[in-house]
Design an enzyme around this catalytic site. Structure first.
Site, short mmCIF file in Angstrom:
data_model
loop_
_atom_site.label_atom_id
_atom_site.label_comp_id
_atom_site.label_asym_id
_atom_site.label_seq_id
_atom_site.Cartn_x
_atom_site.Cartn_y
_atom_site.Cartn_z
N GLY A 10 0.81 -1.21 0.00
CA GLY A 10 0.00 0.00 0.00
C GLY A 10 0.84 1.25 0.00
N ALA A 11 2.10 1.13 -0.46
CA ALA A 11 3.03 2.25 -0.41
C ALA A 11 2.69 3.36 -1.40
CB ALA A 11 4.46 1.76 -0.66
N ASP A 56 -4.70 -10.26 -4.77
CA ASP A 56 -4.60 -11.46 -5.60
C ASP A 56 -3.58 -12.38 -4.92
OD1 ASP A 56 -3.79 -13.42 -7.41
OD2 ASP A 56 -3.81 -12.07 -9.13
N TYR A 145 -17.66 -2.64 5.39
CA TYR A 145 -16.33 -2.17 5.81
C TYR A 145 -16.04 -2.62 7.24
CZ TYR A 145 -12.66 1.11 7.21
OH TYR A 145 -11.51 1.67 7.69
N ALA A 146 -16.98 -2.38 8.14
CA ALA A 146 -16.78 -2.73 9.54
C ALA A 146 -16.58 -4.24 9.71
CB ALA A 146 -17.95 -2.24 10.38
#
Length: 226
Positions: A10-11, A56, A145-146
């Site tokens: 997630g950079a 993936d 989401y939660a």
């Protein structure tokens, strides 16, 4: 080859970039991973880049193996990946739920599976995932989401039980709201006053992967802001 390799998934996002910079400053050889090649271009020189979609399973394993072969076996995995959608339980669609589970839970599991063989071989290592306050406390209006973040919290605790005997620590940080350029246009001044800067969360992550946090595993650290 460096003896201290850290992978930051997630950079390409603001939190991932802040975390990559924090770990590089702490002496790690950092490799940023993201499916967005454009996002990775924002990383400073000295931080390596790998484009892959960790949601993936095959791509997640492949990118970790490439990093280990090119740079060295990882000591640290930080997963800042996440996606968000509003919607209550009665209006959540199958696609909504699938996306939240694939990104917020699946990527964490597949990356962990990919990195653990390298950490097991060295007999130590640290993994940090990013959850969220709705994963710890029920929150109306964001059901999928939660649920996905709650599942991630439970996964972290299971991983702690399974991996701690191998010398591998697994922890998490749980922000409520991040003060990012992407979020800022949608935040009221009141909400913005309680949002936390990505750099502050990166500081917590930096501590969790450090030797100073050696006794910590299975923790989900709240970072809810003022």
């Amino acid at each position: 080859m460096s003896e201290r390799v850290a992978i930051v998934a997630g950079a390409g996002g603001e939190l991932g970039r802040a975390t990559a910079e924090k770990l590089a400053a702490a002496g790690f050889t950092v490799v940023g991973v993201d499916r967005s090649e454009e996002g990775l271009k924002e990383l400073p020189d000295g931080i390596r880049r790998e484009t892959a979609d960790p949601a993936d399973p095959a791509a997640g394993r492949g990118v970790v193996d490439r990093i280990a072969a090119a740079v060295g076996p990882p000591e640290v995995l930080v997963n800042t990946l996440g996606t968000y959608a509003l919607g209550d339980a009665l209006t959540t669609t199958p696609d909504d739920l699938r996306l939240m589970i694939d990104v917020n839970l699946g990527a964490a599991l597949w990356l962990t599976q990919a990195v653990v063989p390298y950490l097991r071989a060295r007999g130590s290592g640290s993994i940090v995932h990013v959850s969220a306050r709705p994963g710890l406390e029920p929150t109306a209006g964001m059901a999928a989401y939660a649920v996905s973040k709650a599942a991630l919290v439970h996964l972290i605790r299971v991983l702690d039980l399974e991996l701690r005997p191998l010398g591998i620590r697994v922890n998490a940080v749980a922000p409520q709201l991040l003060d990012t350029a992407k979020n800022r246009p949608f935040l009221t001044p009141e909400l913005l006053a309680h949002a936390v800067a990505p750099e502050a969360i990166a500081d917590i992550i930096g501590y969790l992967v450090s030797d100073a946090a050696a006794p910590m595993s299975g923790a989900v650290v709240p970072a809810y802001g003022p």
